[in-house]
Design a protein around this motif. Structure first.
Motif, PDB file in Angstrom:
ATOM      1  N   VAL A 104       0.863  -1.178   0.000  1.00 52.77           N
ATOM      2  CA  VAL A 104       0.000   0.000   0.000  1.00 52.77           C
ATOM      3  C   VAL A 104       0.901   1.230   0.000  1.00 52.77           C
ATOM      4  O   VAL A 104       1.666   1.444   0.948  1.00 52.77           O
ATOM      5  CB  VAL A 104      -0.942   0.040   1.216  1.00 52.77           C
ATOM      6  CG1 VAL A 104      -1.877   1.253   1.120  1.00 52.77           C
ATOM      7  CG2 VAL A 104      -1.748  -1.255   1.329  1.00 52.77           C
ATOM      8  N   LEU A 105       0.823   2.024  -1.063  1.00 55.66           N
ATOM      9  CA  LEU A 105       1.644   3.224  -1.192  1.00 55.66           C
ATOM     10  C   LEU A 105       0.866   4.450  -0.715  1.00 55.66           C
ATOM     11  O   LEU A 105      -0.172   4.796  -1.276  1.00 55.66           O
ATOM     12  CB  LEU A 105       2.071   3.422  -2.644  1.00 55.66           C
ATOM     13  CG  LEU A 105       2.952   2.323  -3.249  1.00 55.66           C
ATOM     14  CD1 LEU A 105       3.171   2.580  -4.734  1.00 55.66           C
ATOM     15  CD2 LEU A 105       4.284   2.231  -2.515  1.00 55.66           C
ATOM     16  N   THR A 106       1.370   5.095   0.332  1.00 57.56           N
ATOM     17  CA  THR A 106       0.753   6.315   0.859  1.00 57.56           C
ATOM     18  C   THR A 106       1.852   7.341   1.117  1.00 57.56           C
ATOM     19  O   THR A 106       1.918   7.941   2.191  1.00 57.56           O
ATOM     20  CB  THR A 106      -0.044   6.029   2.148  1.00 57.56           C
ATOM     21  OG1 THR A 106       0.852   5.575   3.180  1.00 57.56           O
ATOM     22  CG2 THR A 106      -1.105   4.964   1.927  1.00 57.56           C
ATOM     23  N   THR A 107       2.702   7.527   0.134  1.00 55.90           N
ATOM     24  CA  THR A 107       3.916   8.319   0.314  1.00 55.90           C
ATOM     25  C   THR A 107       3.698   9.824   0.217  1.00 55.90           C
ATOM     26  O   THR A 107       4.611  10.602   0.524  1.00 55.90           O
ATOM     27  CB  THR A 107       4.966   7.900  -0.723  1.00 55.90           C
ATOM     28  OG1 THR A 107       4.353   7.844  -2.015  1.00 55.90           O
ATOM     29  CG2 THR A 107       5.517   6.520  -0.386  1.00 55.90           C
ATOM     30  N   GLY A 108       2.522  10.268  -0.219  1.00 58.31           N
ATOM     31  CA  GLY A 108       2.216  11.685  -0.234  1.00 58.31           C
ATOM     32  C   GLY A 108       2.960  12.457  -1.304  1.00 58.31           C
ATOM     33  O   GLY A 108       3.567  11.898  -2.220  1.00 58.31           O
ATOM     34  N   VAL A 109       2.898  13.789  -1.168  1.00 58.50           N
ATOM     35  CA  VAL A 109       3.540  14.687  -2.127  1.00 58.50           C
ATOM     36  C   VAL A 109       4.386  15.701  -1.368  1.00 58.50           C
ATOM     37  O   VAL A 109       4.262  15.854  -0.153  1.00 58.50           O
ATOM     38  CB  VAL A 109       2.503  15.421  -3.007  1.00 58.50           C
ATOM     39  CG1 VAL A 109       1.700  14.440  -3.840  1.00 58.50           C
ATOM     40  CG2 VAL A 109       1.583  16.289  -2.154  1.00 58.50           C
ATOM     41  N   ARG A 110       5.222  16.395  -2.112  1.00 64.53           N
ATOM     42  CA  ARG A 110       6.049  17.467  -1.569  1.00 64.53           C
ATOM     43  C   ARG A 110       5.704  18.763  -2.297  1.00 64.53           C
ATOM     44  O   ARG A 110       5.681  18.797  -3.524  1.00 64.53           O
ATOM     45  CB  ARG A 110       7.531  17.153  -1.739  1.00 64.53           C
ATOM     46  CG  ARG A 110       7.974  15.894  -1.015  1.00 64.53           C
ATOM     47  CD  ARG A 110       8.077  16.123   0.487  1.00 64.53           C
ATOM     48  NE  ARG A 110       8.407  14.883   1.172  1.00 64.53           N
ATOM     49  CZ  ARG A 110       7.519  14.038   1.685  1.00 64.53           C
ATOM     50  NH1 ARG A 110       6.227  14.318   1.575  1.00 64.53           N
ATOM     51  NH2 ARG A 110       7.893  12.941   2.297  1.00 64.53           N
ATOM     52  N   ASP A 111       5.441  19.806  -1.538  1.00 62.56           N
ATOM     53  CA  ASP A 111       5.122  21.105  -2.132  1.00 62.56           C
ATOM     54  C   ASP A 111       6.382  21.883  -2.459  1.00 62.56           C
ATOM     55  O   ASP A 111       7.359  21.862  -1.692  1.00 62.56           O
ATOM     56  CB  ASP A 111       4.277  21.935  -1.154  1.00 62.56           C
ATOM     57  CG  ASP A 111       2.895  21.373  -0.967  1.00 62.56           C
ATOM     58  OD1 ASP A 111       2.078  21.484  -1.893  1.00 62.56           O
ATOM     59  OD2 ASP A 111       2.630  20.816   0.114  1.00 62.56           O
ATOM     60  N   ARG A 112       6.364  22.560  -3.576  1.00 66.26           N
ATOM     61  CA  ARG A 112       7.396  23.557  -3.838  1.00 66.26           C
ATOM     62  C   ARG A 112       7.048  24.796  -3.029  1.00 66.26           C
ATOM     63  O   ARG A 112       5.969  25.378  -3.182  1.00 66.26           O
ATOM     64  CB  ARG A 112       7.456  23.889  -5.334  1.00 66.26           C
ATOM     65  CG  ARG A 112       8.467  24.995  -5.636  1.00 66.26           C
ATOM     66  CD  ARG A 112       8.371  25.500  -7.059  1.00 66.26           C
ATOM     67  NE  ARG A 112       8.976  26.814  -7.163  1.00 66.26           N
ATOM     68  CZ  ARG A 112       8.839  27.623  -8.210  1.00 66.26           C
ATOM     69  NH1 ARG A 112       8.111  27.234  -9.244  1.00 66.26           N
ATOM     70  NH2 ARG A 112       9.415  28.812  -8.219  1.00 66.26           N
ATOM     71  N   LEU A 113       7.938  25.220  -2.163  1.00 63.58           N
ATOM     72  CA  LEU A 113       7.697  26.342  -1.273  1.00 63.58           C
ATOM     73  C   LEU A 113       8.172  27.646  -1.905  1.00 63.58           C
ATOM     74  O   LEU A 113       9.130  27.661  -2.682  1.00 63.58           O
ATOM     75  CB  LEU A 113       8.417  26.132   0.062  1.00 63.58           C
ATOM     76  CG  LEU A 113       8.080  24.853   0.822  1.00 63.58           C
ATOM     77  CD1 LEU A 113       8.897  24.776   2.119  1.00 63.58           C
ATOM     78  CD2 LEU A 113       6.596  24.761   1.133  1.00 63.58           C
ATOM     79  N   PRO A 114       7.534  28.765  -1.561  1.00 57.27           N
ATOM     80  CA  PRO A 114       8.025  30.051  -2.063  1.00 57.27           C
ATOM     81  C   PRO A 114       9.351  30.408  -1.417  1.00 57.27           C
ATOM     82  O   PRO A 114       9.617  30.039  -0.269  1.00 57.27           O
ATOM     83  CB  PRO A 114       6.916  31.029  -1.648  1.00 57.27           C
ATOM     84  CG  PRO A 114       6.224  30.369  -0.496  1.00 57.27           C
ATOM     85  CD  PRO A 114       6.313  28.890  -0.741  1.00 57.27           C
ATOM     86  N   ASP A 115      10.169  31.111  -2.158  1.00 53.64           N
ATOM     87  CA  ASP A 115      11.480  31.546  -1.661  1.00 53.64           C
ATOM     88  C   ASP A 115      11.312  32.901  -0.975  1.00 53.64           C
ATOM     89  O   ASP A 115      11.459  33.954  -1.594  1.00 53.64           O
ATOM     90  CB  ASP A 115      12.472  31.630  -2.819  1.00 53.64           C
ATOM     91  CG  ASP A 115      13.885  31.953  -2.345  1.00 53.64           C
ATOM     92  OD1 ASP A 115      14.118  31.911  -1.114  1.00 53.64           O
ATOM     93  OD2 ASP A 115      14.735  32.262  -3.192  1.00 53.64           O
ATOM     94  N   LEU A 116      10.979  32.860   0.317  1.00 55.96           N
ATOM     95  CA  LEU A 116      10.665  34.074   1.070  1.00 55.96           C
ATOM     96  C   LEU A 116      11.481  34.125   2.351  1.00 55.96           C
ATOM     97  O   LEU A 116      11.540  33.139   3.098  1.00 55.96           O
ATOM     98  CB  LEU A 116       9.178  34.104   1.450  1.00 55.96           C
ATOM     99  CG  LEU A 116       8.147  34.251   0.344  1.00 55.96           C
ATOM    100  CD1 LEU A 116       6.753  34.078   0.907  1.00 55.96           C
ATOM    101  CD2 LEU A 116       8.279  35.619  -0.327  1.00 55.96           C
ATOM    102  N   ASP A 117      12.060  35.265   2.635  1.00 48.57           N
ATOM    103  CA  ASP A 117      12.704  35.466   3.922  1.00 48.57           C
ATOM    104  C   ASP A 117      11.628  35.445   5.007  1.00 48.57           C
ATOM    105  O   ASP A 117      10.628  36.162   4.915  1.00 48.57           O
ATOM    106  CB  ASP A 117      13.443  36.807   3.921  1.00 48.57           C
ATOM    107  CG  ASP A 117      14.237  37.028   5.196  1.00 48.57           C
ATOM    108  OD1 ASP A 117      14.701  36.037   5.792  1.00 48.57           O
ATOM    109  OD2 ASP A 117      14.380  38.200   5.601  1.00 48.57           O
ATOM    110  N   GLY A 118      11.803  34.597   6.020  1.00 48.02           N
ATOM    111  CA  GLY A 118      10.830  34.486   7.100  1.00 48.02           C
ATOM    112  C   GLY A 118       9.824  33.377   6.931  1.00 48.02           C
ATOM    113  O   GLY A 118       8.982  33.171   7.806  1.00 48.02           O
ATOM    114  N   LEU A 119       9.916  32.638   5.828  1.00 49.41           N
ATOM    115  CA  LEU A 119       8.915  31.597   5.570  1.00 49.41           C
ATOM    116  C   LEU A 119       8.887  30.544   6.675  1.00 49.41           C
ATOM    117  O   LEU A 119       7.810  30.137   7.123  1.00 49.41           O
ATOM    118  CB  LEU A 119       9.188  30.920   4.228  1.00 49.41           C
ATOM    119  CG  LEU A 119       8.261  29.753   3.882  1.00 49.41           C
ATOM    120  CD1 LEU A 119       6.832  30.234   3.694  1.00 49.41           C
ATOM    121  CD2 LEU A 119       8.749  29.016   2.641  1.00 49.41           C
ATOM    122  N   ALA A 120      10.045  30.083   7.120  1.00 51.25           N
ATOM    123  CA  ALA A 120      10.085  28.993   8.102  1.00 51.25           C
ATOM    124  C   ALA A 120       9.312  29.345   9.359  1.00 51.25           C
ATOM    125  O   ALA A 120       8.635  28.494   9.947  1.00 51.25           O
ATOM    126  CB  ALA A 120      11.536  28.648   8.435  1.00 51.25           C
TER     127      ALA A 120
END
Length: 319
Positions: A108-124
């Motif tokens: 059973v594959l439930t590995t999900g996806v990865r989002d491309r995040l915006p390149d923003l100072d303060g994002l984390a």
């Protein structure tokens, strides 16, 4: 110590994977869940829309699901990674789990996806609190508040328009370096009161939980209490490709009504399959995959000390 052989291998320990494992446990199928601990929504402050527990936190949801699995002695959780997966001529699946081989009759594959995040100072610091990727999940938290939408691609106008159910005003900032939108889409956004601005977003202003705006490279600041973004989300890992599963144009795993892929004996559920990417849907798809996987093993010899399954009757799903 990892088991050498199981009835079912669940790859991914998010809501879909733990739901599938719960039902495999209820059917007393020896199951190994391998979880890399990289769930997509772990940065979010809250998970919303779950019947009977709205809201909760993503970490609490996972902790409760893992605790619930303790009642099923044939289910085992392993924190680690599946790096390779193949099918032998005899039909058994062979997985490399942290350098050790594990054989399974079903996957059973439930590995999900990865989002491309915006390149923003303060994002984390802001991500999950006042910067989000899912309008359906977090749009209600933007009620009557100013929102900036970042992203690229033809899907962006519809994504921005969805936020009009809650937010006001909604402003779309388009980076000239990213794929844009056409004149018809611009006109439709204008008709709905969505302002379109050109510029490169570089930083967030304000403290986490008190976002004030998005600063652009030219020095302008666009006021915002919330930021939503949509660039791309890509399937995590390539196990489906290794097995030869059919994929759609986005690289997501195509499945039938029982979550069965194009490869006999391989099921998939959650964000790695096409459709709405919401936690409640992942839980439901995981349950469907778990039940279909478990019943496809009916009549097969039990492994690992589990009680023998009942005689084969009408199978719930092919496999």
């Amino acid at each position: 110590m990892l088991p050498g052989t199981v009835c079912a291998l669940v790859v991914g320990g998010g809501p879909a994977g733990l739901s599938a494992a719960t039902w495999l446990g209820r059917y007393r199928r020896p199951t190994l869940v391998v979880d890399a601990g990289e769930q997509r929504n772990l940065a979010a402050d809250r998970a919303h829309g779950l019947l009977g527990r709205d809201p909760t936190t993503p970490r609490q949801l996972l902790a409760d699901a893992r605790a619930g699995l303790a009642q099923y002695p044939h289910v085992r959780l392993h924190q680690g990674c599946v790096t390779a997966l193949r099918r032998d001529e005899d039909g058994a699946f062979r997985a490399e789990v942290d350098g050790r081989e594990v054989a399974a009759e079903r996957v059973v594959l439930t590995t999900g996806v990865r989002d491309r995040l915006p390149d923003l100072d303060g994002l984390a610091a802001h991500y999950g609190t006042d910067v989000h990727h899912c309008p359906a999940c977090d749009g209600p938290t933007a009620q009557d508040r100013a929102v900036v939408v970042l992203g690229s691609g033809a899907q962006l106008p519809g994504y921005a328009a969805e936020l009009l159910d809650w937010a006001a005003p909604v402003r779309l900032v388009l980076d000239p370096a990213e794929p844009g939108i056409d004149d018809g889409q611009r006109a439709a956004l204008a008709d709905h009161g969505v302002e379109v601005l050109e510029g490169t977003a570089v930083a967030l202003t304000g403290e986490p939980g008190d976002l004030r705006g998005v600063r652009l490279a030219d020095g302008r600041t666009v006021p915002a209490a919330k930021v939503f973004f949509s660039y791309a989300h890509l399937p995590a890992g390539d196990l489906a490709r290794q097995l030869g599963c059919a994929l759609d144009h986005e690289g997501l795993i195509t499945v039938d009504g029982f979550q069965l892929t194009s490869v006999d004996g391989v099921y998939a559920a959650g964000d790695v399959t096409p459709g709405l990417q919401l936690v409640p849907i992942a839980v439901g798809e995981g349950a469907a995959a778990g039940v279909a996987c478990a019943t496809s093993l009916r009549g097969r010899p039990a492994l690992g000390g589990a009680p023998a399954p009942g005689p084969p009757t009408r199978r719930f799903a092919p496999g």
